[in-house]
Design an enzyme around this catalytic site. Structure first.
Site, PDB file in Angstrom:
ATOM      1  N   ASP A  53       0.756  -1.342  -0.278  1.00  0.00           N
ATOM      2  CA  ASP A  53      -0.195   0.069   0.192  1.00  0.00           C
ATOM      3  C   ASP A  53       0.845   1.241   0.155  1.00  0.00           C
ATOM      4  OD1 ASP A  53      -1.869  -2.325   1.077  1.00  0.00           O
ATOM      5  OD2 ASP A  53      -2.743  -0.590   1.347  1.00  0.00           O
ATOM      6  N   GLU A  76      -5.173   7.233  -0.266  1.00  0.00           N
ATOM      7  CA  GLU A  76      -5.600   6.649   0.768  1.00  0.00           C
ATOM      8  C   GLU A  76      -4.983   6.524   1.647  1.00  0.00           C
ATOM      9  OE1 GLU A  76      -6.633   2.313   0.978  1.00  0.00           O
ATOM     10  OE2 GLU A  76      -6.996   2.376   2.543  1.00  0.00           O
ATOM     11  N   ASP A 120      -6.605   4.804  -4.665  1.00  0.00           N
ATOM     12  CA  ASP A 120      -6.723   4.030  -3.750  1.00  0.00           C
ATOM     13  C   ASP A 120      -5.122   3.205  -3.957  1.00  0.00           C
ATOM     14  OD1 ASP A 120      -9.012   1.324  -1.899  1.00  0.00           O
ATOM     15  OD2 ASP A 120      -6.591   1.600  -1.916  1.00  0.00           O
ATOM     16  N   LEU A 122      -3.813   0.625  -3.209  1.00  0.00           N
ATOM     17  CA  LEU A 122      -4.272  -1.016  -3.223  1.00  0.00           C
ATOM     18  C   LEU A 122      -5.133  -1.588  -2.188  1.00  0.00           C
ATOM     19  CD1 LEU A 122      -2.216  -3.977  -1.772  1.00  0.00           C
ATOM     20  CD2 LEU A 122      -3.721  -3.745  -1.418  1.00  0.00           C
ATOM     21  N   ASP A 123      -6.534  -1.351  -3.702  1.00  0.00           N
ATOM     22  CA  ASP A 123      -7.876  -2.190  -2.384  1.00  0.00           C
ATOM     23  C   ASP A 123      -8.612  -3.607  -2.560  1.00  0.00           C
ATOM     24  OD1 ASP A 123     -10.314  -1.087  -2.228  1.00  0.00           O
ATOM     25  OD2 ASP A 123     -11.086  -1.963  -4.126  1.00  0.00           O
ATOM     26  N   THR A 125      -7.021  -4.530   0.703  1.00  0.00           N
ATOM     27  CA  THR A 125      -5.612  -5.129   1.266  1.00  0.00           C
ATOM     28  C   THR A 125      -6.102  -6.302   2.730  1.00  0.00           C
ATOM     29  OG1 THR A 125      -5.272  -2.488   1.605  1.00  0.00           O
ATOM     30  CG2 THR A 125      -4.268  -4.044   3.228  1.00  0.00           C
ATOM     31  N   THR A 199     -19.610  -6.353   0.225  1.00  0.00           N
ATOM     32  CA  THR A 199     -17.947  -7.191   1.593  1.00  0.00           C
ATOM     33  C   THR A 199     -18.347  -8.294   1.819  1.00  0.00           C
ATOM     34  OG1 THR A 199     -17.026  -6.134   3.431  1.00  0.00           O
ATOM     35  CG2 THR A 199     -19.629  -5.730   3.640  1.00  0.00           C
ATOM     36  N   HIS A 202     -16.245  -6.368   6.097  1.00  0.00           N
ATOM     37  CA  HIS A 202     -16.575  -5.229   6.736  1.00  0.00           C
ATOM     38  C   HIS A 202     -17.915  -5.772   6.714  1.00  0.00           C
ATOM     39  CE1 HIS A 202     -12.541  -3.878   5.220  1.00  0.00           C
ATOM     40  NE2 HIS A 202     -12.647  -3.630   6.179  1.00  0.00           N
ATOM     41  N   GLY A 224     -12.688  -5.251  -1.716  1.00  0.00           N
ATOM     42  CA  GLY A 224     -12.214  -4.848  -2.235  1.00  0.00           C
ATOM     43  C   GLY A 224     -13.447  -4.060  -2.936  1.00  0.00           C
ATOM     44  N   LYS A 228     -15.468  -5.736  -7.269  1.00  0.00           N
ATOM     45  CA  LYS A 228     -16.915  -5.984  -7.568  1.00  0.00           C
ATOM     46  C   LYS A 228     -17.732  -5.250  -8.102  1.00  0.00           C
ATOM     47  CE  LYS A 228     -17.643  -5.327  -2.408  1.00  0.00           C
ATOM     48  NZ  LYS A 228     -16.421  -5.766  -1.614  1.00  0.00           N
TER      49      LYS A 228
HETATM   50  N1  LIG Z   1     -14.588   0.190   7.370  1.00  0.00           N
HETATM   51  C1  LIG Z   1     -13.532  -0.235   6.796  1.00  0.00           C
HETATM   52  N2  LIG Z   1     -12.065   0.332   7.232  1.00  0.00           N
HETATM   53  C2  LIG Z   1     -11.566   0.757   6.176  1.00  0.00           C
HETATM   54  N3  LIG Z   1     -11.434   0.470   5.109  1.00  0.00           N
HETATM   55  C3  LIG Z   1     -12.340   0.302   4.674  1.00  0.00           C
HETATM   56  C4  LIG Z   1     -14.122  -0.003   5.897  1.00  0.00           C
HETATM   57  N4  LIG Z   1     -14.928  -0.710   4.675  1.00  0.00           N
HETATM   58  C5  LIG Z   1     -14.270  -1.200   3.988  1.00  0.00           C
HETATM   59  N5  LIG Z   1     -13.124  -0.603   3.649  1.00  0.00           N
HETATM   60  C6  LIG Z   1     -12.584  -0.228   1.766  1.00  0.00           C
HETATM   61  O1  LIG Z   1     -13.511   0.323   1.520  1.00  0.00           O
HETATM   62  C7  LIG Z   1     -13.298  -1.467   0.200  1.00  0.00           C
HETATM   63  C8  LIG Z   1     -14.358  -2.208  -0.206  1.00  0.00           C
HETATM   64  O2  LIG Z   1     -15.238  -2.910   1.201  1.00  0.00           O
HETATM   65  P1  LIG Z   1     -14.676  -4.277   0.868  1.00  0.00           P
HETATM   66  O3  LIG Z   1     -13.640  -4.925   0.763  1.00  0.00           O
HETATM   67  O4  LIG Z   1     -14.581  -4.377   2.616  1.00  0.00           O
HETATM   68  O5  LIG Z   1     -16.239  -4.308  -0.005  1.00  0.00           O
HETATM   69  C9  LIG Z   1     -12.025  -2.289   1.054  1.00  0.00           C
HETATM   70  O6  LIG Z   1     -11.037  -3.148   0.281  1.00  0.00           O
HETATM   71  C10 LIG Z   1     -11.874  -1.068   1.385  1.00  0.00           C
HETATM   72  O7  LIG Z   1     -10.609  -1.011   0.602  1.00  0.00           O
HETATM   73  P2  LIG Z   1      -8.343  -1.080   1.562  1.00  0.00           P
HETATM   74  O8  LIG Z   1      -8.570  -2.781   1.037  1.00  0.00           O
HETATM   75  O9  LIG Z   1      -8.276  -0.170   0.409  1.00  0.00           O
HETATM   76  O10 LIG Z   1      -8.941  -0.430   2.306  1.00  0.00           O
HETATM   77 MG   LIG Z   2      -9.925   1.165  -0.653  1.00  0.00          MG
HETATM   78 MG   LIG Z   3      -7.446   1.045   2.868  1.00  0.00          MG
HETATM   79 MG   LIG Z   4      -6.966   0.815  -0.238  1.00  0.00          MG
END
Ligand SMILES: Nc1ncnc2c1ncn2[C@@H]1O[C@H](COP(=O)(O)O)[C@@H](O)[C@H]1OP(=O)(O)O
Ligand SMILES: [Mg+2]
Ligand SMILES: [Mg+2]
Ligand SMILES: [Mg+2]
Length: 314
Positions: A53, A76, A120, A122-123, A125, A199, A202, A224, A228
């Site tokens: 990241d 980010e 972003d 790395l989406d 992570t 998700t 999360h 991500g 999606k």
């Molecule tokens: N509660 C959270 N805290 C931090 N990042 C979040 C959270 N929910 C979602 N994200 C970010 O949104 C993206 C989509 O959510 P999810 O993958 O859960 O569907 C995640 O990959 C993450 O991005 P990132 O991986 O860049 O930190």
């Molecule tokens: Mg992200």
């Molecule tokens: Mg993140």
């Molecule tokens: Mg990210």
């Protein structure tokens, strides 16, 4: 005959530079994974950050700001500026396929200082740390006057089940209003079934309550935001439903721009369009609701439970 890079409109050059740099970013992500030590930092609840990241953000932000010093770039990760930026990460090449396109009149005269780029690095992570590698994308969204008008999604591990040479895996989609989207083929989802993606890492009660209200036949729980939206574009799901505050503008800018060009729709859970001005709040406090076709978006929006909407102030 492609415009020479200096004569091309600045938005086209920014898009072209973004395509070049995300391919370099993908190699950094693979190098870190191969090294075996991800350098994981815990930023908060379910909010990890790895060396990939950090390094990718340095690579993208430094490369783009060197070429376009007047744009606003929002990434980010909060990194100290002294963070080591390796020379080999600096990419200043422009992608010729992008430069060969004709920039639409209404965007051709946009000055550099009006452009906001949402990064972003790395989406996905969380999934990267768990080895769910094709959930990972690199997102570079381009916004003008608060609207997502273009962007790039790089999926470094695309096709990893078939291509065994990791450095040959991957794909890059890019696009801009009035030009189209390249690097992916839009496919309609199956009929007679309702598939919702959401998700994986999360989730909460409201996320599931909202999905249940839409009576899906199948729920794809994957990581991500970029990943999606790719599922929507490729017809693997009808809607992406995330009734939670977790994601930010860098998660949605590039995916929204490309999805909209391909006829889809991405809003918050109230149906409000998202804004991408440089001083907007980063949090998508209204959640994310996206559909493969704008025509079906209302069907999902009107089924979001009132009690859930109350927890997601736009
Ligand atoms: N509660 C959270 N805290 C931090 N990042 C979040 C959270 N929910 C979602 N994200 C970010 O949104 C993206 C989509 O959510 P999810 O993958 O859960 O569907 C995640 O990959 C993450 O991005 P990132 O991986 O860049 O930190
Ligand atoms: Mg992200
Ligand atoms: Mg993140
Ligand atoms: Mg990210």
């Amino acid at each position: 005959m492609a415009a020479s890079s200096s004569a091309a409109p600045v938005l086209l050059r920014i898009l072209s530079a973004s395509v070049s740099v995300v391919n370099r970013a993908g190699r950094i992500i693979k190098d870190v994974m191969r090294k075996g030590d991800l350098g994981i930092i815990d930023k908060g609840i379910d909010d990890l950050q790895t060396e990939a990241d950090r390094s990718v953000q340095h690579c993208i932000v430094t490369s783009l700001s060197r070429q376009f010093p007047k744009i606003s770039i929002i990434g980010e990760e909060e990194l100290d500026s002294e963070g080591k930026v390796l020379d080999e990460w600096i990419v200043t090449s422009l992608d010729s396929d992008v430069l060969a396109k004709k920039c639409p009149e209404n965007l051709a005269s946009i000055p550099e200082e009006k452009v906001v780029v949402w990064v972003d690095p790395l989406d996905g992570t969380s999934e990267y740390t768990q080895g769910l590698l094709d959930h990972v994308t690199v997102l570079v969204g381009i916004a003008v006057n608060g609207k997502a008008i273009g962007g790039v999604i790089h999926q470094p591990y695309y096709n990893y089940q078939v291509e065994k040479d990791v450095y040959k895996q991957g794909r890059t989609l890019w696009g801009m209003n009035g030009i189209g989207v390249f690097g992916i083929e839009k496919k309609a989802p199956c009929e007679g079934k309702r598939i919702i993606t959401t998700t994986r890492s999360h989730s909460n009660k409201n996320v599931n309550l909202t999905i249940d209200a839409m009576k899906p036949d199948e729920v794809l729980r994957v990581g991500g935001a970029g990943h999606k939206v790719l599922l929507l574009i490729e017809g693997r799901a009808h809607a992406y439903v995330f009734a939670s505050k977790g994601c930010k503008k860098w998660d949605t800018c590039a995916p929204e721009a490309l999805l909209h060009i391909l006829g889809g729709k991405l809003t918050d859970m109230h149906g409000n369009s998202l804004e991408y001005h440089k001083d907007i709040q980063y949090l998508n406090s209204g959640g994310v609701l996206a559909t493969y076709d704008a025509a079906v978006h209302e069907w999902y929006r009107e089924r979001v439970p009132e009690e859930v909407k109350k927890t997601l102030p736009p």
